[in-house]
Write a protein that holds these residues in place. Structure first.
Motif, PDB file in Angstrom:
ATOM      1  N   VAL A   1       0.825  -1.214   0.000  1.00 45.48           N
ATOM      2  CA  VAL A   1       0.000   0.000   0.000  1.00 45.48           C
ATOM      3  C   VAL A   1       0.861   1.267   0.000  1.00 45.48           C
ATOM      4  O   VAL A   1       0.371   2.365   0.295  1.00 45.48           O
ATOM      5  CB  VAL A   1      -0.983   0.015   1.202  1.00 45.48           C
ATOM      6  N   HIS A   2       2.120   1.111  -0.356  1.00 46.76           N
ATOM      7  CA  HIS A   2       3.036   2.261  -0.365  1.00 46.76           C
ATOM      8  C   HIS A   2       2.432   3.430  -1.163  1.00 46.76           C
ATOM      9  O   HIS A   2       1.975   3.245  -2.286  1.00 46.76           O
ATOM     10  CB  HIS A   2       4.376   1.845  -0.999  1.00 46.76           C
ATOM     11  N   GLY A   3       2.434   4.587  -0.508  1.00 46.86           N
ATOM     12  CA  GLY A   3       1.996   5.787  -1.210  1.00 46.86           C
ATOM     13  C   GLY A   3       0.489   6.011  -1.218  1.00 46.86           C
ATOM     14  O   GLY A   3       0.022   7.042  -1.702  1.00 46.86           O
ATOM     15  N   ARG A   4      -0.276   5.065  -0.674  1.00 45.20           N
ATOM     16  CA  ARG A   4      -1.728   5.271  -0.711  1.00 45.20           C
ATOM     17  C   ARG A   4      -2.205   6.102   0.485  1.00 45.20           C
ATOM     18  O   ARG A   4      -1.433   6.409   1.397  1.00 45.20           O
ATOM     19  CB  ARG A   4      -2.447   3.908  -0.781  1.00 45.20           C
ATOM     20  N   ASP A   5      -3.479   6.419   0.488  1.00 41.23           N
ATOM     21  CA  ASP A   5      -4.022   7.269   1.545  1.00 41.23           C
ATOM     22  C   ASP A   5      -4.563   6.395   2.684  1.00 41.23           C
ATOM     23  O   ASP A   5      -5.492   5.613   2.466  1.00 41.23           O
ATOM     24  CB  ASP A   5      -5.145   8.132   0.926  1.00 41.23           C
ATOM     25  N   PRO A   6      -3.991   6.517   3.886  1.00 42.67           N
ATOM     26  CA  PRO A   6      -4.425   5.652   5.001  1.00 42.67           C
ATOM     27  C   PRO A   6      -5.932   5.751   5.271  1.00 42.67           C
ATOM     28  O   PRO A   6      -6.560   4.759   5.633  1.00 42.67           O
ATOM     29  CB  PRO A   6      -3.626   6.142   6.199  1.00 42.67           C
ATOM     30  N   LYS A   7      -6.498   6.918   5.092  1.00 42.21           N
ATOM     31  CA  LYS A   7      -7.942   7.071   5.359  1.00 42.21           C
ATOM     32  C   LYS A   7      -8.768   6.286   4.352  1.00 42.21           C
ATOM     33  O   LYS A   7      -9.752   5.634   4.695  1.00 42.21           O
ATOM     34  CB  LYS A   7      -8.339   8.547   5.305  1.00 42.21           C
ATOM     35  N   GLU A   8      -8.331   6.338   3.104  1.00 41.42           N
ATOM     36  CA  GLU A   8      -9.023   5.581   2.050  1.00 41.42           C
ATOM     37  C   GLU A   8      -8.939   4.088   2.386  1.00 41.42           C
ATOM     38  O   GLU A   8      -9.931   3.347   2.314  1.00 41.42           O
ATOM     39  CB  GLU A   8      -8.344   5.862   0.699  1.00 41.42           C
ATOM     40  N   LEU A   9      -7.754   3.640   2.820  1.00 39.58           N
ATOM     41  CA  LEU A   9      -7.565   2.216   3.144  1.00 39.58           C
ATOM     42  C   LEU A   9      -8.450   1.818   4.320  1.00 39.58           C
ATOM     43  O   LEU A   9      -9.103   0.772   4.307  1.00 39.58           O
ATOM     44  CB  LEU A   9      -6.099   1.928   3.470  1.00 39.58           C
ATOM     45  N   ALA A  10      -8.485   2.672   5.344  1.00 42.20           N
ATOM     46  CA  ALA A  10      -9.307   2.372   6.530  1.00 42.20           C
ATOM     47  C   ALA A  10     -10.769   2.206   6.118  1.00 42.20           C
ATOM     48  O   ALA A  10     -11.480   1.339   6.634  1.00 42.20           O
ATOM     49  CB  ALA A  10      -9.157   3.476   7.573  1.00 42.20           C
ATOM     50  N   GLY A  11     -11.184   3.012   5.155  1.00 41.31           N
ATOM     51  CA  GLY A  11     -12.563   2.939   4.684  1.00 41.31           C
ATOM     52  C   GLY A  11     -12.869   1.632   3.967  1.00 41.31           C
ATOM     53  O   GLY A  11     -14.033   1.253   3.834  1.00 41.31           O
ATOM     54  N   LEU A  12     -11.828   0.966   3.494  1.00 41.89           N
ATOM     55  CA  LEU A  12     -12.029  -0.296   2.766  1.00 41.89           C
ATOM     56  C   LEU A  12     -12.130  -1.505   3.692  1.00 41.89           C
ATOM     57  O   LEU A  12     -12.440  -2.614   3.259  1.00 41.89           O
ATOM     58  CB  LEU A  12     -10.860  -0.535   1.797  1.00 41.89           C
ATOM     59  N   LEU A  13     -11.840  -1.295   4.978  1.00 40.18           N
ATOM     60  CA  LEU A  13     -11.798  -2.446   5.889  1.00 40.18           C
ATOM     61  C   LEU A  13     -13.181  -3.034   6.117  1.00 40.18           C
ATOM     62  O   LEU A  13     -14.151  -2.306   6.340  1.00 40.18           O
ATOM     63  CB  LEU A  13     -11.179  -2.036   7.230  1.00 40.18           C
ATOM     64  N   ALA A  14     -13.228  -4.361   6.092  1.00 43.12           N
ATOM     65  CA  ALA A  14     -14.486  -5.060   6.349  1.00 43.12           C
ATOM     66  C   ALA A  14     -14.474  -5.570   7.791  1.00 43.12           C
ATOM     67  O   ALA A  14     -13.436  -5.569   8.454  1.00 43.12           O
ATOM     68  CB  ALA A  14     -14.642  -6.212   5.384  1.00 43.12           C
ATOM     69  N   GLY A  15     -15.621  -6.029   8.268  1.00 41.51           N
ATOM     70  CA  GLY A  15     -15.681  -6.576   9.620  1.00 41.51           C
ATOM     71  C   GLY A  15     -16.802  -5.950  10.399  1.00 41.51           C
ATOM     72  O   GLY A  15     -17.105  -4.765  10.229  1.00 41.51           O
TER      73      GLY A  15
END
Ligand SMILES: Nc1nc2c(c(=O)[nH]1)N[C@H]1C(S)=C(S)[C@@H](COP(=O)(O)OP(=O)(O)OC[C@H]3O[C@@H](n4cnc5c(=O)[nH]c(N)nc54)[C@H](O)[C@@H]3O)O[C@H]1N2
Ligand SMILES: Nc1nc2c(c(=O)[nH]1)N[C@H]1C(S)=C(S)[C@@H](COP(=O)(O)OP(=O)(O)OC[C@H]3O[C@@H](n4cnc5c(=O)[nH]c(N)nc54)[C@H](O)[C@@H]3O)O[C@H]1N2
Ligand code: SF4
Ligand SMILES: [Mo]
Length: 750
Positions: A517-531
């Motif tokens: 995930v180098h260079g991506r936006d942590p907030k965008e990634l957090a939004g993708l989390l399932a569970g």
């Protein structure tokens, strides 16, 4: 109407997949899940009693808060209010080190215990950290830290493929294995023999595992490091050292050869009580086997030279070219491991970054010795404040650590104590607040720790098999709320803890060049989390960032929580394979064969060559139907041979006038206990054995069945002063004791 649900068994390190039968909300049966990718249907008597363990009526259902000296049922709000008030008062008045944290063994068997303690410790900033590791495997962490630069890089024997297994101080037929997660360990040992392999067991007792072995060496307790050093000596002397593919990854071979020069088989023979010829044969067999693995456990760790013995286990694997090759000892790669970084020099491993206040024990892996907990509470020094408040989770050190009586008194003197624990037992009876987690059937499960120690790479997750009972909180939420209360954020939404960790982890990952995930936006990634819950989102994150992960879309067929949920019996990730040099985090980027702290400790081992053996020493033992200090409350798992008796060899019994079944008084440096004798030649002469985790006769506990046959606390024989100096690990085996026959009659044991 009954139904079934899957649940990974949390009762030992084997992590078997179970199929539970559930009637209403009660677990009424458990059998091995034949479709489980790892355990393939294996189950042991403890797993089969899952329902009884889970449904024990003595399990606490609501929080307890002490009022007017008495523990009373309370609401969760009252409980966390009391935690916030109690812990914060101590931090503000005396500083963070006055708050001690004690983490016991079952934390490694829960998701809560894996995910939240690091956040608690970071939030508190205390150095008063104690765990079951220092009455267990800390020597292995230290030797791995020194050899490989990573205290958690622990090679495990390739049980399914090895041709020769040398087991030292382990009894997997009763324990089901440890630091080597393998469902059906007994079956794997039988399979080893069936394919023409050999099994050697080194143990002062003729255990069930030893009975299965081709060769059993009944060594004198506490002397394994000498024997292993002599084996290394033979490999060098006879030109049998053959590093194979390992050679380019090592440094310090000449220094190692020099370091073991004095340890000839002849020199160690008297101390170990092992003939020089036998030692030579052991070394030659190890070298001659097409593949071989040396594996040491409790009996090699909880001894005065535990770190040296743990180091020598790996040294023997290395000298015979068996480290990191199939059939030898390999580094597992778990699904939730961090993204593997490129190989190369790293920060290394450092011991003794700070010291305990009273006895100046060096820290190891950020921990102080559990043996020193009592003195850190009851002894004032100029160096700082004693511990005034204690947070325990899944820990019963009054029974599991040395000198429980002293600790018992020390706990009573605390300003405040909070315990996350399902039972009111010898330790938690001192708490100001007890926070009971739900039983395992109501908790989700994933083995964060044991998958990093498993003989096959695989990943499994089970959601709660039974809905949470009204009035209960998930253990993960209990931990999160405790963290908030203890760190000055009392009352905040517990999901804040998970969000904090997710934010920090993703924030780091996007900055790492090797991360998917180098260079991506942590907030965008957090939004993708399932569970559905915070812990599930964290599991999803770890899986997706991990070595098999989908990298948040980079590898679409990679792992994620969704993928795992679609495979309720788990996902097999293949046999263990060679991984060096990637796991190495030493400063040199190599395996450092003779690290300085080890070299500095060798004179102490040399001195042991000339030490006169003690007349009688004590070792422990485990029973298949038991588990440390907390399973004596389940009627189905007690009785029969699971009793707290003193095993003594017929020759010693005769000499000391001890009769089978009669009471004997055992005296050690820390105190004395009286237990019935069981005269048996399963222990070698000069050695007696008592199991640990007994001694359920203290008032104020609520473990009614355990109290009917309390047994005695073997750790009361210890005074806490015997440690392996490098790791701070308690010496629990090979401890000198005196024995006298008691003439008055003891009531019969049932
Ligand atoms: N003499 C001697 N002493 C030993 C040993 C030995 O071989 N000989 N072995 C040592 C070893 S290896 C270990 S690991 C330690 C173990 O000793 P401890 O770390 O004290 O662990 P346990 O006795 O297994 O259980 C501790 C507590 O966990 C609670 N518990 C059970 N399930 C849960 C849960 O799901 N959540 C929470 N929060 N709590 C739970 C139990 O009620 C119990 O109070 O003992 C050590 N002591
Ligand atoms: N049924 C059951 N299973 C358990 C547990 C339990 O309490 N009961 N506890 C769990 C835990 S927390 C752990 S850490 C693991 C431990 O797993 P194991 O290490 O396999 O446990 P033990 O059965 O205590 O085996 C240790 C052996 O070392 C021997 N020994 C003692 N001193 C020496 C010595 O100086 N040298 C040598 N070579 N041998 C020595 C003892 O006789 C004993 O047989 O088991 C886990 N599984
Ligand atoms: S071997 Fe361990 S994990 Fe497997 S069923 Fe028995 S207690 Fe549970
Ligand atoms: Mo343990």
């Amino acid at each position: 109407m009954s139904r079934t649900a899957l649940r990974i068994c949390p009762l030992c390190e084997a992590t078997c997949g179970l199929t539970l039968t559930i009637e209403g909300t009660r677990v009424t049966g458990a059998r091995g899940d034949r479709d489980d990718v790892f355990s393939k249907g294996f189950i042991c008597p403890k797993g089969a009693s899952f329902g009884a363990v889970d449904g024990d009526p003595d399990r606490l259902r609501t929080p307890l808060v002490r009022k007017d000296g008495e523990l009373r049922e309370a609401t969760w709000e009252e409980a966390f209010d009391a935690v916030a008030a109690g812990v914060r008062a101590v931090v503000e008045r005396h500083g963070p080190n006055a708050v001690g944290v004690v983490l016991g063994n079952p934390n490694v068997h829960t998701m809560a215990g894996a995910l939240y303690p690091p956040v608690l410790l970071a939030g508190l900033g205390t150095r008063s950290v104690f765990t079951a590791s220092t009455v267990d495997q800390m020597p292995k962490h230290v030797s791995s830290g020194l050899l490989y630069g990573d205290a958690n890089a622990i090679p495990v024997p390739d049980l399914d493929h090895t041709d020769h297994l040398l087991l030292i101080g382990a009894n997997p037929l009763e324990s089901n294995g440890s630091l080597c997660t393998a469902a059906d360990f007994p079956g794997k040992l039988k399979a080893l023999k069936a394919r023409g392999g050999t099994l050697t067991v080194i143990d002062p007792r003729r255990t069930r595992t030893a009975k299965l072995a081709d060769r059993h060496i009944a060594i004198r307790p506490g002397t394994d490091a000498l024997l292993l050093a002599a084996m290394a000596h033979v490999l060098f002397e006879e030109g049998l050292a053959d590093l194979g593919d390992l050679a380019p990854h090592l440094q310090g071979l000449d220094e190692l050869r020099e370091a073991v020069r004095d340890f000839t088989p002849e020199a160690v023979a008297a101390a170990c009580d092992v003939d020089a010829d036998v030692t030579r044969t052991l070394a030659r067999e190890l070298a001659a086997a097409p593949t071989a693995a040396v594996y040491g456990r409790i009996g090699s760790c909880t001894v005065p030279h535990g770190t040296l013995a743990s180091w020598l286990v790996d040294v023997l694997d290395i000298l015979t070219g068996n480290l990191d090759r199939p059939g030898g000892a390999l580094f597992p790669q778990a699904a939730t491991d961090r993204t593997p970084r490129p190989a190369g020099p790293s920060h290394g491993f450092t011991l003794g970054r700070w010291h305990s206040r009273v006895s100046q024990h060096p820290e190891a892996k950020g921990e102080l010795p559990l043996s020193a907990l009592a003195e850190e509470i009851d002894t004032a020094t100029d160096e700082g404040e004693p511990i005034r408040a204690l947070i325990t989770s899944a820990a019963n050190p009054v029974l599991s650590a040395p000198d429980g009586d002293r600790l018992d008194k020390a706990l009573d003197s605390l300003d405040f104590m909070v315990s996350i624990d399902p039972y009111l037992n010898e330790t938690t009876r001192h708490a100001t607040v007890v926070l009971p987690p739900p039983p395992p059937s109501q908790s989700p499960h994933h083995d964060f720790a044991f998958n990093t120690l498993a003989v096959r790479n695989q990943v499994r997750y089970t959601r709660p098999a039974v809905p949470l009972e009204p009035g209960r909180l998930p253990e993960t939420e209990i931990f999160a709320r405790l963290i908030l209360a203890a760190t000055g954020m009392h009352g905040a939404d517990p999901s804040a803890v998970d969000d904090l960790v997710i934010g920090q982890t993703l924030g780091k990952a996007v900055k790492e060049a090797h991360s998917p995930v180098h260079g991506r936006d942590p907030k965008e990634l957090a939004g993708l989390l399932a569970g559905e819950t915070g812990p599930e989102r964290r599991l999803d994150m770890m899986l997706r960032l991990g070595p098999y992960g989908d990298g948040f879309g980079v590898r679409p067929d990679g792992l994620s929580l969704a993928r795992l949920l679609a495979h309720p019996h788990g996902i097999d990730l293949g046999p263990l394979g060679s991984r060096l040099p990637q796991p190495l985090k030493t400063r040199s980027g190599k395996v450092e064969l003779l690290p300085q702290p080890i070299a500095d400790d060798l004179p102490r081992l040399r001195a042991a060559l000339d030490r006169l053996p003690d007349e009688l020493v004590l070792v422990g033992r485990r029973h298949l139907r038991s588990n440390n200090s907390w399973m004596h409350n389940v009627p189905a798992l007690t009785g029969g041979s699971n009793r707290c008796t003193l095993h003594i060899h017929p020759e010693d019994a005769e000499r000391l006038g001890v009769r089978d079944g009669a009471a004997v008084r055992v005296k050690g440096a820390g105190g004395e206990v009286t237990a019935p004798a069981e005269v048996t030649d399963a222990v070698r002469p000069g050695v007696v054995s008592l199991p640990h985790g007994w001694g359920h006769d203290r008032p104020g506990t609520r473990m009614s069945h355990a109290a009917t046959d309390p047994g005695v606390n073997v750790n009361q024989l210890l005074d806490g002063s015997l440690l392996d100096p490098l790791s701070g690990n308690a010496v629990l085996n090979g401890v000198p004791v005196e024995i006298t026959a008691v003439t008055e009659k003891l009531s019969p044991v049932t």
